[in-house]
Design an enzyme around this catalytic site. Sequence first.
Site, PDB file in Angstrom:
ATOM      1  N   ARG A  37     -10.523 -10.860   8.395  1.00 50.24           N
ATOM      2  CA  ARG A  37     -10.287  -9.420   8.399  1.00 50.24           C
ATOM      3  C   ARG A  37     -11.337  -8.629   7.615  1.00 50.24           C
ATOM      4  NH1 ARG A  37      -3.742  -8.282   8.323  1.00 50.24           N
ATOM      5  NH2 ARG A  37      -3.283  -9.530  10.174  1.00 50.24           N
ATOM      6  N   ASP A 143       3.171   5.516   4.827  1.00 46.72           N
ATOM      7  CA  ASP A 143       2.473   4.254   5.015  1.00 46.72           C
ATOM      8  C   ASP A 143       1.344   4.169   3.996  1.00 46.72           C
ATOM      9  OD1 ASP A 143       2.527   2.018   7.404  1.00 46.72           O
ATOM     10  OD2 ASP A 143       0.547   2.156   6.464  1.00 46.72           O
TER      11      ASP A 143
END
Length: 275
Positions: A37, A143
Amino acid sequence: MEQLVLKRREFTLLQAFIYQHIGISLGDHKIYLVQARLAKRVKQLGLESFGEYYDHLVADTKGVELEYLSSLISTNVTSFFREQKQWEFLKAHLPSILERTGGKLRIWSAACSTGEEPYSLAMFLAEHIPNVTQCDIKILATDVSSKVLKIAMKGIYSQKACMSLKEGYLRKYFSPIMVENEVCYRINDMLKKQIIFREFNLVTGQYSLFAQKEFDIIFCRNVMIYFDKPTQNALIERFHTMLTKEGYLFIGSSEALTDMKKEFKSKSASIYQKG
């Protein structure tokens, strides 16, 4: 270009940094996931190793790179109306909730990702509350990733993202638009107005911002699986404090409040009520 390899020492540093600043607990077996990632980002910055990337993170006092890291590490998998049994439960109990609150409803969609969950809530309430416009409804959607919040605030979704929606919902609550020669769907402004989007870290965030706020319903699904037990317990205690009496907490189907049931009554799988 030569593949970057995340060395164990570098992973240990990143592991500790991510836990401290994001709250996600990464097991040692996640080393290859972190490598996959972050590799592209390391190259984008012109750095030659993950060690240099760690130094870059530490030196970034403005938190710009931390925000980018949060987006890369957190898993943003979502869809409209996930976990059907929870919606059936909510439909059955909605009249009693509204009776208790006098038509005022405060809901928190924690870890809302790209917005499908809070918009599902808004559509659900519009469908199942008679004279919904006369009710006082507010949905807070938060978030850790500003990247996904930008998508959520736009409220524009691809045909693939809308596949889980009933055709009637798509016609009633969305308008078709063209985006880069592809048909997409934009959520109606009527529903958008009910939702407030905010960036917030469930682990390191300043909960003082929620002073005087109480929620009738909190959705926090498939998030706690990334936290260790002490972090999970601390988060559940916060949710318990922030819920109104008899308020509901909805978590992911793979999660359970194993150590916290004394604070909540289990109503169904992954659904709990504050006593």
